[in-house]
Write an enzyme that holds these catalytic residues in place. Structure first.
Site, PDB file in Angstrom:
ATOM      1  N   GLY A  11       0.440  -1.146  -2.697  1.00  9.56           N
ATOM      2  CA  GLY A  11       0.668  -2.262  -2.668  1.00  9.56           C
ATOM      3  C   GLY A  11      -0.612  -2.871  -2.257  1.00  9.56           C
ATOM      4  O   GLY A  11      -1.418  -2.377  -1.213  1.00  9.56           O
ATOM      5  N   VAL A  23     -16.610  -1.009   5.225  1.00 15.08           N
ATOM      6  CA  VAL A  23     -17.357   0.805   5.318  1.00 15.08           C
ATOM      7  C   VAL A  23     -18.406   0.191   4.119  1.00 15.08           C
ATOM      8  O   VAL A  23     -19.679   1.483   3.945  1.00 15.08           O
ATOM      9  CB  VAL A  23     -15.983   1.237   4.077  1.00 15.08           C
ATOM     10  N   ARG A  72      -0.465   2.554  -8.389  1.00 12.83           N
ATOM     11  CA  ARG A  72       0.623   4.001  -7.764  1.00 12.83           C
ATOM     12  C   ARG A  72       0.782   5.198  -8.827  1.00 12.83           C
ATOM     13  O   ARG A  72       0.572   4.593  -9.619  1.00 12.83           O
ATOM     14  CB  ARG A  72       1.558   3.396  -7.540  1.00 12.83           C
ATOM     15  N   ASP A 103       1.174   5.282   4.064  1.00 14.50           N
ATOM     16  CA  ASP A 103       1.260   6.639   4.000  1.00 14.50           C
ATOM     17  C   ASP A 103       1.542   7.309   3.301  1.00 14.50           C
ATOM     18  O   ASP A 103       1.433   8.282   3.402  1.00 14.50           O
ATOM     19  CB  ASP A 103       2.824   5.858   4.403  1.00 14.50           C
ATOM     20  N   GLY A 104       2.328   6.142   1.561  1.00 13.34           N
ATOM     21  CA  GLY A 104       1.963   7.614   0.349  1.00 13.34           C
ATOM     22  C   GLY A 104       0.479   7.599   0.409  1.00 13.34           C
ATOM     23  O   GLY A 104       0.252   8.533  -0.069  1.00 13.34           O
ATOM     24  N   THR A 125      -1.650  -2.293   4.553  1.00 17.15           N
ATOM     25  CA  THR A 125      -0.594  -2.367   4.129  1.00 17.15           C
ATOM     26  C   THR A 125      -0.037  -3.473   5.205  1.00 17.15           C
ATOM     27  O   THR A 125       0.093  -3.901   5.827  1.00 17.15           O
ATOM     28  CB  THR A 125       0.576  -1.216   4.103  1.00 17.15           C
ATOM     29  N   ASP A 127       3.311  -4.269   5.161  1.00 12.67           N
ATOM     30  CA  ASP A 127       4.638  -3.218   5.992  1.00 12.67           C
ATOM     31  C   ASP A 127       4.838  -2.900   7.534  1.00 12.67           C
ATOM     32  O   ASP A 127       5.437  -3.080   8.444  1.00 12.67           O
ATOM     33  CB  ASP A 127       5.385  -1.950   5.340  1.00 12.67           C
ATOM     34  N   ASP A 129       3.799  -0.337   8.701  1.00 17.46           N
ATOM     35  CA  ASP A 129       4.656   1.332   8.627  1.00 17.46           C
ATOM     36  C   ASP A 129       4.376   2.082   9.353  1.00 17.46           C
ATOM     37  O   ASP A 129       4.851   3.281   9.002  1.00 17.46           O
ATOM     38  CB  ASP A 129       5.691   1.115   7.459  1.00 17.46           C
ATOM     39  N   ARG A 171       9.004  -3.098   3.256  1.00 14.47           N
ATOM     40  CA  ARG A 171       9.860  -1.944   2.283  1.00 14.47           C
ATOM     41  C   ARG A 171      11.417  -1.265   3.329  1.00 14.47           C
ATOM     42  O   ARG A 171      12.413  -1.863   3.908  1.00 14.47           O
ATOM     43  CB  ARG A 171       9.170  -0.373   2.291  1.00 14.47           C
TER      44      ARG A 171
HETATM   45  O1  F6P Z   1       4.034  -2.084   0.570  1.00 11.94           O
HETATM   46  C1  F6P Z   1       4.421  -3.347   0.213  1.00 11.94           C
HETATM   47  C2  F6P Z   1       5.337  -3.841  -0.617  1.00 11.94           C
HETATM   48  O2  F6P Z   1       5.073  -5.346  -0.436  1.00 11.94           O
HETATM   49  C3  F6P Z   1       6.366  -4.048   0.545  1.00 11.94           C
HETATM   50  O3  F6P Z   1       7.067  -4.577   1.469  1.00 11.94           O
HETATM   51  C4  F6P Z   1       7.646  -4.135  -1.086  1.00 11.94           C
HETATM   52  O4  F6P Z   1       8.582  -3.554  -1.024  1.00 11.94           O
HETATM   53  C5  F6P Z   1       6.790  -3.235  -1.912  1.00 11.94           C
HETATM   54  O5  F6P Z   1       5.151  -3.062  -1.546  1.00 11.94           O
HETATM   55  C6  F6P Z   1       7.011  -3.632  -3.521  1.00 11.94           C
HETATM   56  O6  F6P Z   1       6.294  -2.754  -4.326  1.00 11.94           O
HETATM   57  P1  F6P Z   1       5.556  -3.460  -5.825  1.00 11.94           P
HETATM   58  O7  F6P Z   1       4.867  -3.731  -5.543  1.00 11.94           O
HETATM   59  O8  F6P Z   1       5.376  -2.341  -6.815  1.00 11.94           O
HETATM   60  O9  F6P Z   1       7.151  -3.895  -6.003  1.00 11.94           O
END
Ligand code: F6P
Length: 319
Positions: A11, A23, A72, A103-104, A125, A127, A129, A171
């Protein structure tokens, strides 16, 4: 170390562009070449790669999103995909890859490093997290976006003397909910890390109303439950009218705050400096005011919880 590849993955987050800029400019300043890898690991597999210059990152420090685009990538989750990506990186003369993401994305970077491609991760991110760092790039902007929305919702909630539930992203993590709830004076914060008791919430609500509270705002982290279900339960149990606002992807956009731009600039420069020092397979982090770095395996093995003291404080201050 002559050529660095850079990509954003997962994301997007406000401040990713500031990190890319840092960078590229730190690398160019130190006579390194930088190759833009577009659309995350997809771009590495497909060879969607082009050289960058100091000028190519002009006018982006204030822009949300990522100029490199992001994706992704399913194929990268297979050993064949990682091997393909490694081969393409070699063909393009890339000596190390800087990965900006969560993390991913770092797990992908680690897979690449196991084939012999040096990597450095920069936590980007909304999040917040990523266990090894106190803050991730984009989190501060997202929290400020939530507060802006919360302030506006508070106006109408007070006028109607209603209850409003605001569902925020994160998330599986509750940091966006906790920080924005504390900063916005939310009456209740529901996060995945702490079990909630709907009867206790209803009791607080009734007592608050009886004390003359004019508005009641609950923040629910998406990982903690469905805001509409919680609203229905409260309505059934109390008879109060509850409205729900799901902020969604609004939280991922917008011009990054000064905090995020500075964090991104410092982390981006640090990532290049690590490589210049001959250190590899690291994840950049912030602790206190210090930019530090960790071995990527160590970083990925850490786990993160919510700040209990902040959670308790939010509860005390919302009485
Ligand atoms: O990891 C960032 C995030 O915005 C999360 O908060 C959320 O759960 C997810 O990505 C949503 O993903 P997508 O944009 O693929 O729907």
């Amino acid at each position: 170390m002559k050529t660095i590849g850079i990509l954003t993955s997962g994301g997007d987050a406000p401040g990713m562009n500031a990190a890319i800029r840092a960078v590229v400019r730190t690398a160019v300043y130190n006579k390194l070449r930088v190759m833009a890898i577009r659309r995350g690991f997809n771009g590495l597999i497909r060879g969607d790669i082009e050289e960058m210059s100091a000028a190519s990152v002009g006018e982006i420090i204030h822009r949300g999103g990522t100029i490199l685009r992001t994706a992704r990538c399913e194929e990268f989750n297979t050993p064949e995909g990682v091997k393909k990506a490694y081969n393409i990186a070699k063909i393009f003369g890339i000596d190390a890859v800087v990965v900006i993401g969560g993390d991913g994305s770092f797990r992908g970077a680690r897979d690449l490093s196991r084939l012999g491609m040096p990597v450095v991760g920069i936590p980007g991110t909304i999040d917040n997290d990523i266990a090894c760092t106190e803050y991730t790039i984009g989190f501060d902007t997202a929290v400020n976006t939530v507060i802006d929305a919360l302030n506006k919702i508070r106006d109408t909630v007070t006028s109607h003397e209603r209850i409003n539930i605001i569902e925020v992203m994160g998330r599986h993590a509750g940091d966006i909910a906790l920080y924005s709830g504390l900063a916005g004076g939310a009456e209740n914060i529901i996060v995945p890390e702490v079990k909630y008791d709907i009867d206790e919430i209803c009791k607080n609500l009734i007592q608050g109303k009886n004390r003359g509270k004019q508005s009641y705002i609950m923040i629910v982290a998406e990982g903690a439950g469905n805001a509409f279900n919680i609203a229905r339960e409260i309505e059934e149990k109390t008879g109060f009218e509850v409205r729900v606002t799901v902020l969604g992807h609004l939280q991922r956009g917008g011009s990054p705050t000064a905090m995020d731009r500075i964090l991104a600039s410092r982390m981006g420069a640090h990532a290049v400096n690590i490589l210049l020092e001959g250190r590899i397979n690291r994840v950049v982090a912030i602790h206190g005011s210090q930019i530090v770095d960790y071995d990527i395996d160590e970083a990925l093995s850490m786990s993160k919880g919510i700040s209990e003291s902040m959670y308790q404080l939010a509860g005390i201050l919302s009485i």
